[in-house]
Scaffold this active site. Structure first.
Site, short mmCIF file in Angstrom:
data_model
loop_
_atom_site.label_atom_id
_atom_site.label_comp_id
_atom_site.label_asym_id
_atom_site.label_seq_id
_atom_site.Cartn_x
_atom_site.Cartn_y
_atom_site.Cartn_z
N ASP A 89 0.86 -1.18 0.00
CA ASP A 89 0.00 0.00 0.00
C ASP A 89 0.90 1.24 0.00
O ASP A 89 1.80 1.36 0.83
CB ASP A 89 -0.91 0.01 1.24
CG ASP A 89 -1.94 1.13 1.17
OD1 ASP A 89 -3.06 0.87 0.74
OD2 ASP A 89 -1.59 2.27 1.56
N ASN A 102 -2.34 12.96 -4.21
CA ASN A 102 -3.37 13.42 -5.14
C ASN A 102 -3.86 14.83 -4.79
O ASN A 102 -4.08 15.66 -5.68
CB ASN A 102 -4.55 12.45 -5.13
CG ASN A 102 -4.30 11.22 -5.99
OD1 ASN A 102 -3.57 11.29 -6.98
ND2 ASN A 102 -4.90 10.10 -5.62
N HIS A 113 -4.15 14.52 -9.60
CA HIS A 113 -4.32 13.11 -9.94
C HIS A 113 -3.34 12.64 -11.01
O HIS A 113 -3.00 11.45 -11.06
CB HIS A 113 -5.76 12.87 -10.41
CG HIS A 113 -6.76 12.95 -9.30
ND1 HIS A 113 -6.97 11.92 -8.41
CD2 HIS A 113 -7.61 13.95 -8.92
CE1 HIS A 113 -7.89 12.27 -7.54
NE2 HIS A 113 -8.30 13.50 -7.82
N ASP A 121 -1.20 9.31 -10.71
CA ASP A 121 -1.10 8.28 -11.75
C ASP A 121 0.35 7.97 -12.07
O ASP A 121 0.73 6.82 -12.31
CB ASP A 121 -1.83 8.73 -13.01
CG ASP A 121 -3.34 8.75 -12.84
OD1 ASP A 121 -3.83 8.18 -11.84
OD2 ASP A 121 -4.02 9.34 -13.70
N GLU A 125 -4.49 2.35 -4.55
CA GLU A 125 -3.04 2.39 -4.37
C GLU A 125 -2.53 1.10 -3.76
O GLU A 125 -1.43 1.05 -3.20
CB GLU A 125 -2.65 3.58 -3.49
CG GLU A 125 -3.08 3.48 -2.04
CD GLU A 125 -4.47 4.03 -1.76
OE1 GLU A 125 -4.71 4.42 -0.60
OE2 GLU A 125 -5.31 4.04 -2.68
#
Length: 242
Positions: free
Chosen positions: A124, A132, A137, A141, A167
């Site tokens: 994680d 973010n 975002h 990404d 994630e």
């Protein structure tokens, strides 16, 4: 129900394509043996008289078999492409949760039946929501794609990486015991921590490791890895718990 219907249609299309391809190959083989194709083509190249009815029928059968085989091959390729898309995460281009569920079930079954070692590593990304929120975002990404690439290049060919959530990732490591999987997780943790992620700066990840034990099923094995991952997050992040 929708998932079951999708799986049924995928299997049915694959079976139909296999039947068509097999029938085409058999027809072509039978024609070649029965009509002695090599000799027949040689004779055709030497003679100049008009073809008889059996020549025309034979030519039609050959052309039909040829196009039937091409059609079957194209269908087979299209089916493989659709299955790949169905089992691949579009952003990171690693396998998705659907594929993870199928693969983990298969590997647990093999481990149970043949008494083989099997470990999984839950991953994680730490503070991903903050990435973010602060950088946008697109930056998030970028982190997902970069991190998945780092992990994929570091693991063995026998290991498989999946993106199972926003994630969250999972590694299925076959023929690997708990200590071996823990060493791999620690190596990945260090690699991610040291990697420069551009304007984002440092990124870390937490890891939960679990080994298959007698009596385990996919749920109990995954829950144990997830519990260890939760402990890693709760006790400071950027660490491995096994």
């Amino acid at each position: 129900m929708h998932s079951l219907k999708r799986k049924y249609l995928e299997h049915r299309h694959a079976i139909n394509d296999g039947i068509v391809l097999g029938a085409s190959a058999i027809c072509t083989f039978v024609y070649a043996i029965y009509f002695e194709m090599a000799e027949l083509f040689f004779e055709f190249s030497r003679k100049h008289e008009e073809w008889e009815l059996d020549d025309i029928v034979l030519s039609f059968l050959l052309i039909f078999s040829f196009y039937l085989m091409i059609f079957a091959i194209r269908r087979w390729k299209d089916t493989r492409l659709l299955l790949k898309k169905a089992y691949t995460d579009s952003l990171t281009e690693v396998y998705n949760r659907r594929k993870c569920t199928k693969t983990l079930l298969l590997e647990v079954t093999i481990a149970k039946k043949f008494n083989r070692t099997l470990s999984i590593i839950a991953i994680d990304i730490d503070h991903f929501k903050k990435i973010n929120d602060v950088f946008g975002h697109a930056a998030g990404d970028h982190v997902l794609k970069t991190l998945s690439g780092l992990v994929k290049n570091e693991i063995r060919g026998a290991d498989t990486l999946f993106r199972i959530g926003g994630e969250e990732f999972l590694i299925i490591s076959t023929e690997t015991d708990l200590s071996g999987a823990t060493r791999l997780a620690e190596r990945l943790r260090s690699l991610i921590e040291k990697y420069p992620f551009g304007k984002i700066g440092g990124v870390t990840a937490s890891f939960g490791v679990a080994e298959y034990e007698s009596g385990d099923n996919t749920d109990t094995l995954f829950q144990r890895a997830d519990k260890n991952l939760y402990e890693a997050k709760e006790t400071g992040r950027n660490r491995v718990v096994c």
